[in-house]
Design a protein around this motif. Structure first.
Motif, PDB file in Angstrom:
ATOM      1  N   ILE A  58       0.866  -1.178   0.000  1.00  0.00           N
ATOM      2  CA  ILE A  58       0.000   0.000   0.000  1.00  0.00           C
ATOM      3  C   ILE A  58       0.899   1.223   0.000  1.00  0.00           C
ATOM      4  O   ILE A  58       1.794   1.348   0.832  1.00  0.00           O
ATOM      5  CB  ILE A  58      -0.901   0.027   1.256  1.00  0.00           C
ATOM      6  N   ILE A  59       0.632   2.127  -0.942  1.00  0.00           N
ATOM      7  CA  ILE A  59       1.409   3.362  -1.045  1.00  0.00           C
ATOM      8  C   ILE A  59       0.485   4.546  -0.761  1.00  0.00           C
ATOM      9  O   ILE A  59      -0.620   4.616  -1.313  1.00  0.00           O
ATOM     10  CB  ILE A  59       1.999   3.549  -2.468  1.00  0.00           C
ATOM     11  N   VAL A  60       0.940   5.454   0.101  1.00  0.00           N
ATOM     12  CA  VAL A  60       0.227   6.707   0.351  1.00  0.00           C
ATOM     13  C   VAL A  60       1.202   7.848   0.133  1.00  0.00           C
ATOM     14  O   VAL A  60       2.419   7.678   0.302  1.00  0.00           O
ATOM     15  CB  VAL A  60      -0.368   6.770   1.779  1.00  0.00           C
ATOM     16  N   THR A  61       0.686   9.014  -0.248  1.00  0.00           N
ATOM     17  CA  THR A  61       1.579  10.153  -0.457  1.00  0.00           C
ATOM     18  C   THR A  61       2.116  10.659   0.874  1.00  0.00           C
ATOM     19  O   THR A  61       3.261  11.068   0.970  1.00  0.00           O
ATOM     20  CB  THR A  61       0.872  11.294  -1.208  1.00  0.00           C
ATOM     21  N   ARG A  62       1.255  10.636   1.911  1.00  0.00           N
ATOM     22  CA  ARG A  62       1.642  11.026   3.266  1.00  0.00           C
ATOM     23  C   ARG A  62       0.826  10.189   4.239  1.00  0.00           C
ATOM     24  O   ARG A  62      -0.314   9.829   3.950  1.00  0.00           O
ATOM     25  CB  ARG A  62       1.339  12.513   3.524  1.00  0.00           C
ATOM     26  N   LEU A  63       1.368   9.909   5.391  1.00  0.00           N
ATOM     27  CA  LEU A  63       0.666   9.079   6.368  1.00  0.00           C
ATOM     28  C   LEU A  63      -0.647   9.698   6.836  1.00  0.00           C
ATOM     29  O   LEU A  63      -1.598   8.981   7.124  1.00  0.00           O
ATOM     30  CB  LEU A  63       1.551   8.804   7.585  1.00  0.00           C
ATOM     31  N   ASP A  64      -0.712  11.038   6.898  1.00  0.00           N
ATOM     32  CA  ASP A  64      -1.948  11.651   7.371  1.00  0.00           C
ATOM     33  C   ASP A  64      -3.096  11.475   6.383  1.00  0.00           C
ATOM     34  O   ASP A  64      -4.250  11.719   6.712  1.00  0.00           O
ATOM     35  CB  ASP A  64      -1.756  13.117   7.739  1.00  0.00           C
ATOM     36  N   ARG A  65      -2.805  11.033   5.169  1.00  0.00           N
ATOM     37  CA  ARG A  65      -3.870  10.704   4.222  1.00  0.00           C
ATOM     38  C   ARG A  65      -4.510   9.370   4.580  1.00  0.00           C
ATOM     39  O   ARG A  65      -5.650   9.106   4.251  1.00  0.00           O
ATOM     40  CB  ARG A  65      -3.342  10.619   2.782  1.00  0.00           C
ATOM     41  N   LEU A  66      -3.773   8.533   5.296  1.00  0.00           N
ATOM     42  CA  LEU A  66      -4.243   7.200   5.664  1.00  0.00           C
ATOM     43  C   LEU A  66      -4.892   7.195   7.046  1.00  0.00           C
ATOM     44  O   LEU A  66      -5.935   6.586   7.242  1.00  0.00           O
ATOM     45  CB  LEU A  66      -3.070   6.211   5.647  1.00  0.00           C
ATOM     46  N   ALA A  67      -4.287   7.870   8.011  1.00  0.00           N
ATOM     47  CA  ALA A  67      -4.762   7.817   9.392  1.00  0.00           C
ATOM     48  C   ALA A  67      -4.554   9.152  10.083  1.00  0.00           C
ATOM     49  O   ALA A  67      -3.642   9.896   9.733  1.00  0.00           O
ATOM     50  CB  ALA A  67      -4.018   6.722  10.142  1.00  0.00           C
ATOM     51  N   ARG A  68      -5.382   9.434  11.076  1.00  0.00           N
ATOM     52  CA  ARG A  68      -5.295  10.697  11.793  1.00  0.00           C
ATOM     53  C   ARG A  68      -4.823  10.550  13.235  1.00  0.00           C
ATOM     54  O   ARG A  68      -4.674  11.539  13.930  1.00  0.00           O
ATOM     55  CB  ARG A  68      -6.659  11.384  11.790  1.00  0.00           C
ATOM     56  N   SER A  69      -4.612   9.324  13.691  1.00  0.00           N
ATOM     57  CA  SER A  69      -4.143   9.133  15.062  1.00  0.00           C
ATOM     58  C   SER A  69      -3.243   7.907  15.110  1.00  0.00           C
ATOM     59  O   SER A  69      -3.253   7.084  14.194  1.00  0.00           O
ATOM     60  CB  SER A  69      -5.329   8.936  16.014  1.00  0.00           C
ATOM     61  N   THR A  70      -2.500   7.805  16.167  1.00  0.00           N
ATOM     62  CA  THR A  70      -1.616   6.660  16.343  1.00  0.00           C
ATOM     63  C   THR A  70      -2.405   5.366  16.351  1.00  0.00           C
ATOM     64  O   THR A  70      -2.052   4.406  15.669  1.00  0.00           O
ATOM     65  CB  THR A  70      -0.836   6.789  17.666  1.00  0.00           C
ATOM     66  N   ILE A  71      -3.487   5.364  17.106  1.00  0.00           N
ATOM     67  CA  ILE A  71      -4.310   4.148  17.203  1.00  0.00           C
ATOM     68  C   ILE A  71      -4.836   3.768  15.824  1.00  0.00           C
ATOM     69  O   ILE A  71      -4.773   2.601  15.430  1.00  0.00           O
ATOM     70  CB  ILE A  71      -5.492   4.374  18.175  1.00  0.00           C
ATOM     71  N   ASP A  72      -5.354   4.744  15.091  1.00  0.00           N
ATOM     72  CA  ASP A  72      -5.888   4.487  13.749  1.00  0.00           C
ATOM     73  C   ASP A  72      -4.791   3.945  12.835  1.00  0.00           C
ATOM     74  O   ASP A  72      -4.987   2.958  12.132  1.00  0.00           O
ATOM     75  CB  ASP A  72      -6.496   5.769  13.188  1.00  0.00           C
ATOM     76  N   LEU A  73      -3.624   4.580  12.858  1.00  0.00           N
ATOM     77  CA  LEU A  73      -2.511   4.143  12.017  1.00  0.00           C
ATOM     78  C   LEU A  73      -2.081   2.725  12.374  1.00  0.00           C
ATOM     79  O   LEU A  73      -1.874   1.885  11.495  1.00  0.00           O
ATOM     80  CB  LEU A  73      -1.329   5.108  12.138  1.00  0.00           C
ATOM     81  N   LEU A  74      -1.972   2.451  13.661  1.00  0.00           N
ATOM     82  CA  LEU A  74      -1.540   1.123  14.077  1.00  0.00           C
ATOM     83  C   LEU A  74      -2.583   0.063  13.728  1.00  0.00           C
ATOM     84  O   LEU A  74      -2.233  -1.048  13.316  1.00  0.00           O
ATOM     85  CB  LEU A  74      -1.212   1.108  15.566  1.00  0.00           C
ATOM     86  N   ASN A  75      -3.874   0.407  13.865  1.00  0.00           N
ATOM     87  CA  ASN A  75      -4.933  -0.548  13.496  1.00  0.00           C
ATOM     88  C   ASN A  75      -4.914  -0.838  11.997  1.00  0.00           C
ATOM     89  O   ASN A  75      -5.020  -1.996  11.572  1.00  0.00           O
ATOM     90  CB  ASN A  75      -6.307  -0.027  13.915  1.00  0.00           C
ATOM     91  N   ILE A  76      -4.781   0.214  11.192  1.00  0.00           N
ATOM     92  CA  ILE A  76      -4.725   0.020   9.739  1.00  0.00           C
ATOM     93  C   ILE A  76      -3.467  -0.757   9.374  1.00  0.00           C
ATOM     94  O   ILE A  76      -3.504  -1.686   8.560  1.00  0.00           O
ATOM     95  CB  ILE A  76      -4.795   1.373   9.002  1.00  0.00           C
ATOM     96  N   GLY A  77      -2.346  -0.381   9.993  1.00  0.00           N
ATOM     97  CA  GLY A  77      -1.097  -1.099   9.740  1.00  0.00           C
ATOM     98  C   GLY A  77      -1.195  -2.567  10.096  1.00  0.00           C
ATOM     99  O   GLY A  77      -0.668  -3.433   9.390  1.00  0.00           O
ATOM    100  N   GLU A  78      -1.901  -2.865  11.176  1.00  0.00           N
ATOM    101  CA  GLU A  78      -2.080  -4.264  11.593  1.00  0.00           C
ATOM    102  C   GLU A  78      -2.931  -5.029  10.579  1.00  0.00           C
ATOM    103  O   GLU A  78      -2.616  -6.173  10.242  1.00  0.00           O
ATOM    104  CB  GLU A  78      -2.745  -4.302  12.973  1.00  0.00           C
ATOM    105  N   ARG A  79      -3.984  -4.383  10.068  1.00  0.00           N
ATOM    106  CA  ARG A  79      -4.817  -5.048   9.054  1.00  0.00           C
ATOM    107  C   ARG A  79      -4.015  -5.324   7.789  1.00  0.00           C
ATOM    108  O   ARG A  79      -4.153  -6.368   7.164  1.00  0.00           O
ATOM    109  CB  ARG A  79      -6.048  -4.204   8.713  1.00  0.00           C
ATOM    110  N   ILE A  80      -3.165  -4.369   7.427  1.00  0.00           N
ATOM    111  CA  ILE A  80      -2.328  -4.551   6.243  1.00  0.00           C
ATOM    112  C   ILE A  80      -1.347  -5.701   6.483  1.00  0.00           C
ATOM    113  O   ILE A  80      -1.176  -6.572   5.633  1.00  0.00           O
ATOM    114  CB  ILE A  80      -1.599  -3.231   5.894  1.00  0.00           C
ATOM    115  N   ALA A  81      -0.728  -5.713   7.663  1.00  0.00           N
ATOM    116  CA  ALA A  81       0.231  -6.774   7.997  1.00  0.00           C
ATOM    117  C   ALA A  81      -0.457  -8.136   8.069  1.00  0.00           C
ATOM    118  O   ALA A  81       0.093  -9.136   7.591  1.00  0.00           O
ATOM    119  CB  ALA A  81       0.920  -6.453   9.324  1.00  0.00           C
TER     120      ALA A  81
END
Length: 181
Positions: A58-81
């Motif tokens: 998964i490619i994003v231009t910037r991380l804030d386009r994918l998630a707005r909080s640490t929890i959100d980023l980690l949850n999305i990252g976990e689903r991707i993993a």
């Protein structure tokens, strides 16, 4: 397969620039949406997460386009993993979960970003409290002036609330609130 995700927050923006960058990076499929990152309902993000397979990146231009909080980023990252896929950010080259160091760095930087966001919220809250203490009023201006409220009281002696509201050009609820105070 390289899969892109683009997102903008407001209807006045569009994803064209992000989509162009993701296409130039080699993404064969790009999911994009126009919705706040704070929203829990991001249909295109969900479609992308359901679509990814082992080996995808998964490619994003910037991380804030994918998630707005640490929890959100980690949850999305976990689903991707969990799908056996990786995550890369074009603006943050350290955010590359296809490497062990990238996974660790992403977690640390996501925590720092969340900490910074908390500091900004605290400063904003302190600024609002200080402004209120100085007498600054927030929100829209009152719909009726004190003179109009006095006039509404006089009119109310002979007219209905609906008639008074129509004469003053406001909603009935405004008249009820004004006369209650």
């Amino acid at each position: 397969m390289l899969i892109g995700y683009a997102r903008v927050s407001t209807s006045g923006q569009n994803t064209a620039q992000q989509r162009a960058e993701l296409a130039a990076a080699g993404c064969s499929r790009i999911f994009s949406e126009n919705i706040s990152g704070a929203s829990r309902e991001r249909p295109e993000l969900q479609k992308m997460l359901d679509h990814i397979r082992a080996g995808d990146i998964i490619i994003v231009t910037r991380l804030d386009r994918l998630a707005r909080s640490t929890i959100d980023l980690l949850n999305i990252g976990e689903r991707i993993a969990d799908a056996g896929a990786g995550l890369k950010s074009m603006a943050e080259p350290w955010a590359d979960t296809t490497t062990p160091a990238g996974k660790m760095i992403l977690t640390v930087f996501a925590a720092l970003a969340d900490f910074e966001r908390s500091l900004i919220l605290d400063r904003t809250s302190s600024g609002r409290a200080a402004a209120k203490a100085r007498g600054v009023k927030f929100g829209p201006p009152p719909a009726l002036t004190p003179e109009q409220i006095a006039h509404a009281r006089e009119l109310r002696e002979t007219k209905s609330v609906s008639e008074v509201a129509r004469l003053l050009g406001v909603h009935r609820a405004t008249i009820y609130r004004a006369l209650k105070d």
